[in-house]
Write an enzyme that holds these catalytic residues in place. Structure first.
Site, short mmCIF file in Angstrom:
data_model
loop_
_atom_site.label_atom_id
_atom_site.label_comp_id
_atom_site.label_asym_id
_atom_site.label_seq_id
_atom_site.Cartn_x
_atom_site.Cartn_y
_atom_site.Cartn_z
N CYS A 100 -1.63 -7.11 -3.23
CA CYS A 100 -0.90 -7.60 -2.05
C CYS A 100 -1.20 -9.08 -1.86
O CYS A 100 -2.36 -9.50 -1.97
CB CYS A 100 -1.34 -6.80 -0.82
N GLU A 143 6.04 -2.51 0.80
CA GLU A 143 6.58 -3.54 1.72
C GLU A 143 6.84 -2.95 3.10
O GLU A 143 6.56 -3.59 4.13
CB GLU A 143 7.86 -4.15 1.15
NI NI Z 1 1.62 -6.52 0.50
#
Ligand code: NI
Length: 181
Positions: A100, A143
């Protein structure tokens, strides 16, 4: 071209649920989408959600081209997804590595549904839906988690499967780089 600062895990803004978008095809929304793409591309990410740049709206963008660094990750079409809704199409989940942009340098194994349908709108307010599997489904779930204040380390079930990418590669725990999203 506006590359925005990416908030990192620990910033409480990333834990807040994002607001539904009600006005489409506005200059503000188009600017937000462009900033998301600019920021994602500058960071070599596979996806990014609006809260990651400090904008509390249910907007994500993603898109990924397979390359030599990521031989096990198939391409995902470039997509703007607003007010998304995800429906799992089976109970089957798979654990695989994720990264991420808000947790730079770290990777962890996360369970995700392997077969989902998702729907939402683009930046013009045009509704669409897709049925997808595997990596595409994983990216969408990652997401959309950002829109509910969930970061991937919060979903890691076995913390022995979490660590720094360079260490995981050096000790052959993982064999190829894993994109951040
Ligand atoms: Ni992320």
């Amino acid at each position: 071209m506006t590359v925005r600062k990416i908030l990192r895990m620990g910033d409480p803004f990333l834990l807040q649920p994002a607001a539904v978008v009600s006005n489409f095809d506005t200059p503000q929304l188009h600017q937000l989408v462009q900033d998301l793409f600019d920021t994602m591309q500058a960071a070599n990410g596979a996806g990014i959600a609006a809260p990651q740049i400090g904008e509390g709206f249910r907007v994500v963008v993603f898109g990924f081209e397979t390359n030599a660094r990521y031989p096990n990750r198939p391409p995902v079409p470039t997509t703007v997804l607003i007010n998304p809704v995800i429906e799992p199409l089976s109970d089957v989940t798979d654990e695989d590595w994720e990264g991420c942009l808000s947790v730079p340098g770290l990777r962890g194994k996360v369970p995700r549904y392997t077969h989902i349908r998702y729907c939402g709108c683009d930046q013009f307010g045009v509704a669409f839906e897709r049925e997808v599997r595997d990596f595409h489904a994983r990216v969408v779930q990652h997401e959309c988690d950002h829109l509910d204040g969930v970061l991937f380390p919060m979903r890691v079930r076995d913390m022995t499967q979490f660590g720094y990418l360079d260490e995981l590669l050096a000790t052959k725990r993982i064999s190829t780089s894993i994109p951040e999203e």
